[in-house]
Design a protein around this motif. Structure first.
Motif, PDB file in Angstrom:
ATOM      1  N   GLY A  99       0.790  -1.233   0.000  1.00 39.78           N
ATOM      2  CA  GLY A  99       0.000   0.000   0.000  1.00 39.78           C
ATOM      3  C   GLY A  99       0.815   1.271   0.000  1.00 39.78           C
ATOM      4  O   GLY A  99       0.293   2.336   0.335  1.00 39.78           O
ATOM      5  N   LYS A 100       2.093   1.186  -0.377  1.00 36.94           N
ATOM      6  CA  LYS A 100       2.932   2.389  -0.354  1.00 36.94           C
ATOM      7  C   LYS A 100       2.382   3.474  -1.271  1.00 36.94           C
ATOM      8  O   LYS A 100       2.384   4.656  -0.914  1.00 36.94           O
ATOM      9  CB  LYS A 100       4.374   2.037  -0.765  1.00 36.94           C
ATOM     10  N   THR A 101       1.897   3.082  -2.449  1.00 32.77           N
ATOM     11  CA  THR A 101       1.409   4.086  -3.401  1.00 32.77           C
ATOM     12  C   THR A 101       0.066   4.649  -2.999  1.00 32.77           C
ATOM     13  O   THR A 101      -0.111   5.866  -2.911  1.00 32.77           O
ATOM     14  CB  THR A 101       1.317   3.475  -4.812  1.00 32.77           C
ATOM     15  N   TRP A 102      -0.903   3.773  -2.719  1.00 29.12           N
ATOM     16  CA  TRP A 102      -2.286   4.226  -2.560  1.00 29.12           C
ATOM     17  C   TRP A 102      -2.660   4.598  -1.139  1.00 29.12           C
ATOM     18  O   TRP A 102      -3.696   5.231  -0.917  1.00 29.12           O
ATOM     19  CB  TRP A 102      -3.240   3.149  -3.090  1.00 29.12           C
ATOM     20  N   ARG A 103      -1.852   4.248  -0.164  1.00 32.54           N
ATOM     21  CA  ARG A 103      -2.137   4.621   1.220  1.00 32.54           C
ATOM     22  C   ARG A 103      -1.217   5.722   1.744  1.00 32.54           C
ATOM     23  O   ARG A 103      -1.510   6.339   2.762  1.00 32.54           O
ATOM     24  CB  ARG A 103      -2.037   3.394   2.142  1.00 32.54           C
ATOM     25  N   VAL A 104      -0.100   5.967   1.036  1.00 30.60           N
ATOM     26  CA  VAL A 104       0.861   6.949   1.539  1.00 30.60           C
ATOM     27  C   VAL A 104       1.328   7.913   0.449  1.00 30.60           C
ATOM     28  O   VAL A 104       1.140   9.127   0.556  1.00 30.60           O
ATOM     29  CB  VAL A 104       2.090   6.254   2.186  1.00 30.60           C
ATOM     30  N   ALA A 105       1.949   7.393  -0.603  1.00 31.63           N
ATOM     31  CA  ALA A 105       2.608   8.260  -1.589  1.00 31.63           C
ATOM     32  C   ALA A 105       1.622   9.180  -2.293  1.00 31.63           C
ATOM     33  O   ALA A 105       1.893  10.375  -2.491  1.00 31.63           O
ATOM     34  CB  ALA A 105       3.372   7.408  -2.607  1.00 31.63           C
ATOM     35  N   TRP A 106       0.472   8.662  -2.718  1.00 29.93           N
ATOM     36  CA  TRP A 106      -0.518   9.505  -3.414  1.00 29.93           C
ATOM     37  C   TRP A 106      -0.918  10.681  -2.534  1.00 29.93           C
ATOM     38  O   TRP A 106      -0.965  11.828  -2.991  1.00 29.93           O
ATOM     39  CB  TRP A 106      -1.746   8.667  -3.783  1.00 29.93           C
ATOM     40  N   GLN A 107      -1.201  10.407  -1.266  1.00 21.82           N
ATOM     41  CA  GLN A 107      -1.627  11.463  -0.348  1.00 21.82           C
ATOM     42  C   GLN A 107      -0.532  12.515  -0.164  1.00 21.82           C
ATOM     43  O   GLN A 107      -0.810  13.709  -0.101  1.00 21.82           O
ATOM     44  CB  GLN A 107      -1.992  10.849   1.010  1.00 21.82           C
ATOM     45  N   ARG A 108       0.730  12.086  -0.098  1.00 26.15           N
ATOM     46  CA  ARG A 108       1.821  13.033   0.146  1.00 26.15           C
ATOM     47  C   ARG A 108       2.110  13.891  -1.085  1.00 26.15           C
ATOM     48  O   ARG A 108       2.568  15.015  -0.941  1.00 26.15           O
ATOM     49  CB  ARG A 108       3.084  12.282   0.567  1.00 26.15           C
ATOM     50  N   VAL A 109       1.858  13.378  -2.271  1.00 19.99           N
ATOM     51  CA  VAL A 109       1.993  14.224  -3.463  1.00 19.99           C
ATOM     52  C   VAL A 109       0.846  15.222  -3.529  1.00 19.99           C
ATOM     53  O   VAL A 109       1.049  16.412  -3.786  1.00 19.99           O
ATOM     54  CB  VAL A 109       2.034  13.362  -4.744  1.00 19.99           C
ATOM     55  N   ILE A 110      -0.359  14.763  -3.250  1.00 21.17           N
ATOM     56  CA  ILE A 110      -1.551  15.605  -3.364  1.00 21.17           C
ATOM     57  C   ILE A 110      -1.564  16.717  -2.324  1.00 21.17           C
ATOM     58  O   ILE A 110      -1.910  17.869  -2.619  1.00 21.17           O
ATOM     59  CB  ILE A 110      -2.830  14.744  -3.234  1.00 21.17           C
ATOM     60  N   ASP A 111      -1.197  16.411  -1.070  1.00 21.21           N
ATOM     61  CA  ASP A 111      -1.364  17.421  -0.011  1.00 21.21           C
ATOM     62  C   ASP A 111      -0.126  18.293   0.201  1.00 21.21           C
ATOM     63  O   ASP A 111      -0.088  19.089   1.131  1.00 21.21           O
ATOM     64  CB  ASP A 111      -1.805  16.782   1.301  1.00 21.21           C
ATOM     65  N   ALA A 112       0.875  18.161  -0.649  1.00 18.90           N
ATOM     66  CA  ALA A 112       2.072  18.994  -0.499  1.00 18.90           C
ATOM     67  C   ALA A 112       1.735  20.449  -0.774  1.00 18.90           C
ATOM     68  O   ALA A 112       1.131  20.767  -1.801  1.00 18.90           O
ATOM     69  CB  ALA A 112       3.168  18.528  -1.451  1.00 18.90           C
ATOM     70  N   PRO A 113       2.119  21.365   0.107  1.00 13.62           N
ATOM     71  CA  PRO A 113       1.768  22.779  -0.075  1.00 13.62           C
ATOM     72  C   PRO A 113       2.656  23.514  -1.055  1.00 13.62           C
ATOM     73  O   PRO A 113       2.330  24.619  -1.474  1.00 13.62           O
ATOM     74  CB  PRO A 113       1.936  23.352   1.334  1.00 13.62           C
ATOM     75  N   GLY A 114       3.794  22.931  -1.420  1.00 12.97           N
ATOM     76  CA  GLY A 114       4.733  23.597  -2.323  1.00 12.97           C
ATOM     77  C   GLY A 114       5.218  22.661  -3.401  1.00 12.97           C
ATOM     78  O   GLY A 114       4.514  21.725  -3.806  1.00 12.97           O
ATOM     79  N   PHE A 115       6.437  22.894  -3.881  1.00 12.65           N
ATOM     80  CA  PHE A 115       7.021  22.059  -4.925  1.00 12.65           C
ATOM     81  C   PHE A 115       7.144  20.614  -4.463  1.00 12.65           C
ATOM     82  O   PHE A 115       7.449  20.340  -3.303  1.00 12.65           O
ATOM     83  CB  PHE A 115       8.407  22.599  -5.307  1.00 12.65           C
TER      84      PHE A 115
END
Length: 470
Positions: A51-67
């Motif tokens: 679940g690295k992609t769909w439980r963690v990585a996707w969320q961290r790309v989407i909710d990043a406030p900057g670059f």
């Protein structure tokens, strides 16, 4: 889980960057969220399918406030986050192996800036250290010597405005002393170092040449060569892109021995270097909004040199690193036993997903979590006595057998926590976002709609550079 989804939705409705990262909810108290600071580096361990992609990585790309810099070995993360990130800034894809089919991939010259000796050193170091040691005897020695040879050749080629093709020819031919002649006038000490490698008849010198040639071997493919063999003035401008808004750079490679992973790692290293330098010119000595590096398959695709040290000191500069690996054994294979331990132990936070199988790692985690003390009553000859007993909080088998939507968080000096990590497929708005974004991505790949352009829309601003470039 509903409480977590509402909190995530509230973040998307405000233009003010969230002050922390919502990682998940406590399993036993689902209304209580666990938040990490933007300065907290995180290492995520989980095998394929955990679940690295769909439980963690996707969320961290989407909710990043900057670059965001996001590395991956396949198209799914790019496709699933494309529209959300494109709505907030520019997106660029470096996919030299054309794994995603993206029609407008960027080209980046490894020689850009290498007229500066320090830049040549940094690029060569990133290329050489991206090559796994794989248990090679005296591997560190050959890595260092390969980096020496590459920095000399990169700098010489840049000085004469030559291409990476010439560098590949130089590295593969011991009798070619062209780079030595070029360096003799400007950096005679470099020329001497290179001449010593080329002129030596020892077996170790042969091994150095073989190591350097191996790094450039992927460039034998015209397709792969085209991604990095470009005039310097046409090369992707890393600094402008990183420092000019809420932009997203995707780096894609298989990460195998004959892939373009060394060049992907060199570009990732350049991104970190740009962000690191810019942070020290900022008024608070940190980037605001922070830069986020989401390094999926970090050991294969983005082994940025000195990543174990970067995990500890980048947070205070406004650079947040989320590094994903399969397990501790993979870390130690890539960074060596000591470097792998430093990497795991230096990150402020560790997130462990279900399914780890390394007995040593599981046992170490169980010991790290510790024991809980409880009173136990016993009856003896009609009288009740009490004694203290220490129970293991989580046994090794319990960590391995975590539920598929659970994860173990170990954070600084806090007690270990069991979190609930919902998948994007379990929440309708997230699922809709992913499927809609993937549909747009597929249309772009099929030629049914144009891709978003990575260049800045204002040519004058592009020439002048973005904030922090001065």
């Amino acid at each position: 889980m509903a409480a977590m989804m509402k909190a995530f939705a509230r973040q998307g409705k405000t233009n003010r960057p969230p002050l922390a990262v919502d990682v998940g909810c406590l399993v036993e108290q689902p209304r209580r969220h666990v938040w990490l600071q933007h300065r907290d580096g995180v290492i995520v361990h989980g095998p394929t399918g955990a679940g690295k992609t769909w439980r963690v990585a996707w969320q961290r790309v989407i909710d990043a406030p900057g670059f965001v810099l996001a590395t991956t070995t396949k198209a799914d993360l790019v496709a699933a986050t494309l529209t959300e990130r494109a709505a907030r800034g520019r997106v660029a894809v470096f996919d030299p192996e054309r794994l995603t089919g993206w029609p407008a991939g960027i080209a980046w010259s490894i020689l850009a800036g290498c007229t500066d000796p320090d830049t040549a050193i940094r690029r060569a170091d990133a290329l050489a250290r991206a090559m796994p040691l794989e248990g090679t005897r005296n591997g560190a020695y050959f890595e260092q010597k390969a980096a020496t040879m590459l920095r000399c050749c990169l700098h010489a080629a840049a000085l004469r405005e030559l291409s990476i093709r010439e560098v590949r020819v130089w590295v593969s031919a011991r009798t070619n002393h062209t780079p030595v002649d070029i360096l003799a006038d400007t950096l005679p000490d470099w020329a001497s170092e290179l001449d010593q490698i080329l002129s030596s008849a020892s077996e170790s010198s042969d091994d150095v040449l073989a190591a350097a040639s191996r790094l450039l071997e992927p460039l034998a493919s015209p397709t792969l060569l085209a991604a990095v063999d470009i005039p310097v003035e046409q090369s992707f401008d890393v600094a402008e892109f990183v420092l000019s808004g809420v932009n997203t750079l995707y780096l894609v490679s298989k990460g195998t021995s004959r892939s373009m992973a060394p060049f992907v790692a060199a570009l990732a290293t350049e991104v970190h270097h740009v962000a690191d330098r810019a942070s020290q010119r900022a008024p608070s000595k940190r980037l605001d909004p922070p830069v986020r590096l989401v390094l999926d398959e970090m050991n294969n695709v983005a082994p940025i040199p000195d990543l174990p040290q970067i995990m500890t000191d980048s947070g205070g500069k406004g650079i947040m690193v989320w590094a994903f690996a399969h397990n501790q054994d993979q870390n130690e294979l890539r960074w060596g036993a000591e470097g792998g331990r430093v990497l795991a132990q230096s990150a402020p936070a560790m997130l462990v997903l279900p399914g780890l199988r390394g007995v040593e790692e599981l046992s170490a985690l169980s010991r790290l979590i510790g024991e809980r003390r409880r009173w136990e009553a016993s009856l003896h000859e009609g009288s009740r006595t009490y004694s203290l007993h220490d129970d293991t909080v989580l046994r090794a088998d319990e960590i391995r057998e975590l539920a598929s939507d659970h994860a173990l968080l170990i954070y600084r000096n806090a007690p270990a926590m069991l979190l609930s990590l919902p998948s994007v497929w379990e929440y309708a708005p997230w699922r809709h976002t992913v499927t809609a974004s993937t549909r747009v991505f597929d249309d772009i790949v099929a030629g049914r709609r144009p891709p978003p352009r990575p260049e800045h829309s204002d040519p004058q601003r592009r020439r002048e550079g973005g904030p922090g470039d001065e």
